[in-house]
Design a protein around this motif. Structure first.
Motif, mmCIF file in Angstrom:
data_model
loop_
_atom_site.group_PDB
_atom_site.id
_atom_site.type_symbol
_atom_site.label_atom_id
_atom_site.label_comp_id
_atom_site.label_asym_id
_atom_site.label_seq_id
_atom_site.Cartn_x
_atom_site.Cartn_y
_atom_site.Cartn_z
ATOM 1 N N ASN A 115 -5.739 -70.507 22.550
ATOM 2 C CA ASN A 115 -6.268 -69.235 22.034
ATOM 3 C C ASN A 115 -6.992 -68.497 23.160
ATOM 4 O O ASN A 115 -8.183 -68.219 23.109
ATOM 5 C CB ASN A 115 -7.252 -69.480 20.883
ATOM 6 C CG ASN A 115 -6.621 -70.172 19.701
ATOM 7 O OD1 ASN A 115 -5.795 -71.058 19.865
ATOM 8 N ND2 ASN A 115 -7.013 -69.786 18.497
ATOM 9 N N HIS A 170 -13.310 -68.995 11.046
ATOM 10 C CA HIS A 170 -13.780 -70.350 10.705
ATOM 11 C C HIS A 170 -15.286 -70.500 10.810
ATOM 12 O O HIS A 170 -15.866 -71.343 10.140
ATOM 13 C CB HIS A 170 -13.068 -71.380 11.598
ATOM 14 C CG HIS A 170 -11.620 -71.522 11.247
ATOM 15 N ND1 HIS A 170 -10.640 -70.755 11.826
ATOM 16 C CD2 HIS A 170 -10.992 -72.320 10.356
ATOM 17 C CE1 HIS A 170 -9.467 -71.074 11.307
ATOM 18 N NE2 HIS A 170 -9.644 -72.023 10.414
ATOM 19 N N MET A 208 -4.122 -61.912 12.005
ATOM 20 C CA MET A 208 -2.875 -62.445 11.450
ATOM 21 C C MET A 208 -2.309 -61.497 10.380
ATOM 22 O O MET A 208 -1.097 -61.323 10.272
ATOM 23 C CB MET A 208 -3.137 -63.815 10.804
ATOM 24 C CG MET A 208 -3.416 -64.912 11.799
ATOM 25 S SD MET A 208 -1.870 -65.502 12.522
ATOM 26 C CE MET A 208 -2.503 -66.721 13.669
HETATM 27 FE FE1 SF4 Z 1 -8.133 -66.367 16.267
HETATM 28 FE FE2 SF4 Z 1 -7.644 -65.612 13.726
HETATM 29 FE FE3 SF4 Z 1 -7.070 -68.127 14.533
HETATM 30 FE FE4 SF4 Z 1 -9.593 -67.331 14.289
HETATM 31 S S1 SF4 Z 1 -8.089 -67.514 12.650
HETATM 32 S S2 SF4 Z 1 -8.717 -68.509 16.000
HETATM 33 S S3 SF4 Z 1 -9.491 -65.184 14.938
HETATM 34 S S4 SF4 Z 1 -6.130 -66.246 15.273
#
Ligand code: SF4
Ligand code: 13P
Length: 339
Positions: free
Chosen positions: A147, A207, A293
């Motif tokens: 990420n 999260h 997303m």
């Molecule tokens: Fe990134 Fe969305 Fe995954 Fe959180 S949920 S790590 S903001 S892609």
């Protein structure tokens, strides 16, 4: 079939009937006549373009079940993308996932249906800020969560995902590592290894909103509830969880253990997708949506395939260095302890 008109014709109904049978419990009836023509047309265009669609586990069910050729966690998407012989990859997920696909397959056209699909973790660190951190800890290897942007990967010794972070850290055979950018995943890894973990202060905006207190309340209200949490959650949340793992790790755990009632402490769409496969398992939904997303929609996927844009590009020199870090991770593979 007159799918190009994007009407819900009898031909479209026939072409999408199997998908509808799978998803009818998680998609409202009134929405299907809107989704179905898009699904039919996207699937036609995939063939015309020799394209494949890779979808992360957080994608909405109409993408996950309607048009994706492969679904999975970040590690699975990277592994699958590296092995495909398609000419075009449409990445239904967030930007760093599409960048990873491009890094591994620079000769392919990689599309992301909305370039604004970012990630708070990837935004928390730059190549420049990582170089400054490395200067403070000369010689200490850098493990970066996937990420991250290509620039950050290029400054890293090796990448990891939530499925293999402990294994990657231990694969280096060193006493300490710099771990970027997720402080919560880093702390979780630190709790599982003797390697000293030097943390970056990044967090996932989705999260980090969960709390241990809310999980205790859920458990009290629902005796027997099985709680599964993603390792991007804060430590008090992970302490309450019966299982901690990547998104695909959680899905495998549901398949293996078939609990009566599950709380997936992660992004909301995943529970809808998993409940399609396991109708006997009840999913309670203490969940948060990832706004990035959710930017990926069927109309945007169709537009990406029609126009072959937006394309993801990574400068060749950055991509070459980032590829080394990603390929080192792929050589380590998937952990059995944190999957
Ligand atoms: Fe990134 Fe969305 Fe995954 Fe959180 S949920 S790590 S903001 S892609
Ligand atoms: P996974 O690799 O576990 O799918 O996680 C990716 C992610 O962005 C979770 O928020």
């Amino acid at each position: 079939m007159s799918a190009t008109t994007l009407e819900y014709t009898p031909a479209v109904e026939r072409a999408t009937r199997d998908v509808w049978q799978r998803v009818r419990h998680v998609i409202p009836d009134v929405e299907w006549p809107v989704h179905a023509p898009l699904i039919a047309r996207i699937n036609e265009l995939k063939t015309e373009r020799n394209a494949i669609i890779l979808a992360h586990n957080y994608q909405v069910p109409e993408i996950f079940y309607g048009v994706a050729d492969y679904t999975g966690d970040s590690l699975g998407l990277a592994q699958f993308g590296a092995g495909t012989d398609a000419d075009v990859i449409v990445l239904c997920g967030v930007h760093f996932m599409a960048e990873t696909a491009k890094i591994l397959s620079p000769e392919k056209t990689v599309l992301i249906p909305d370039v604004r699909a970012g990630c708070s973790l990837a935004a928390s660190i730059t190549g420049k800020s990582l170089r400054a951190m490395k200067a403070r800890y000369p010689g200490v290897p850098v493990v970066s969560y996937v990420n991250t942007t290509a620039d950050v990967k290029a400054e890293s010794d090796i990448c990891c995902t939530s499925a293999n972070a402990v294994q990657v850290v231990e694969s280096l055979g060193v006493d300490r590592v710099i771990f970027t950018p997720d402080k919560y995943l880093g702390r979780y890894v630190a709790s599982k290894t003797d390697v000293e973990i030097i943390l970056w202060e990044g967090a996932c905006e989705v999260h980090e909103r969960f709390t241990g207190q809310e999980l205790r309340e859920y458990r009290q209200a629902r005796p027997g509830l099985h709680i599964m949490a993603h390792p991007e959650c804060p430590p008090d949340v992970l302490a309450e969880a019966d299982f901690v793992g990547s998104t695909s790790g959680m899905i495998r755990h549901v398949a293996d253990t078939r609990p009566a009632e599950v709380a997936l402490i992660t992004e909301c769409s995943m529970a809808s997708n998993v409940s399609v496969e396991f109708p006997d398992v009840k999913f309670t939904q203490p969940c948060n949506l990832c706004p990035h997303m959710q930017r990926i929609t069927l109309p945007k996927v169709l537009r990406a395939l029609e126009t072959l844009s937006p394309q993801v590009e990574v400068p060749a020199e950055v991509a070459a260095r980032a590829k080394v870090a990603v390929e080192r991770m792929l050589a380590v593979g998937r952990s059995s302890s944190l999957s």
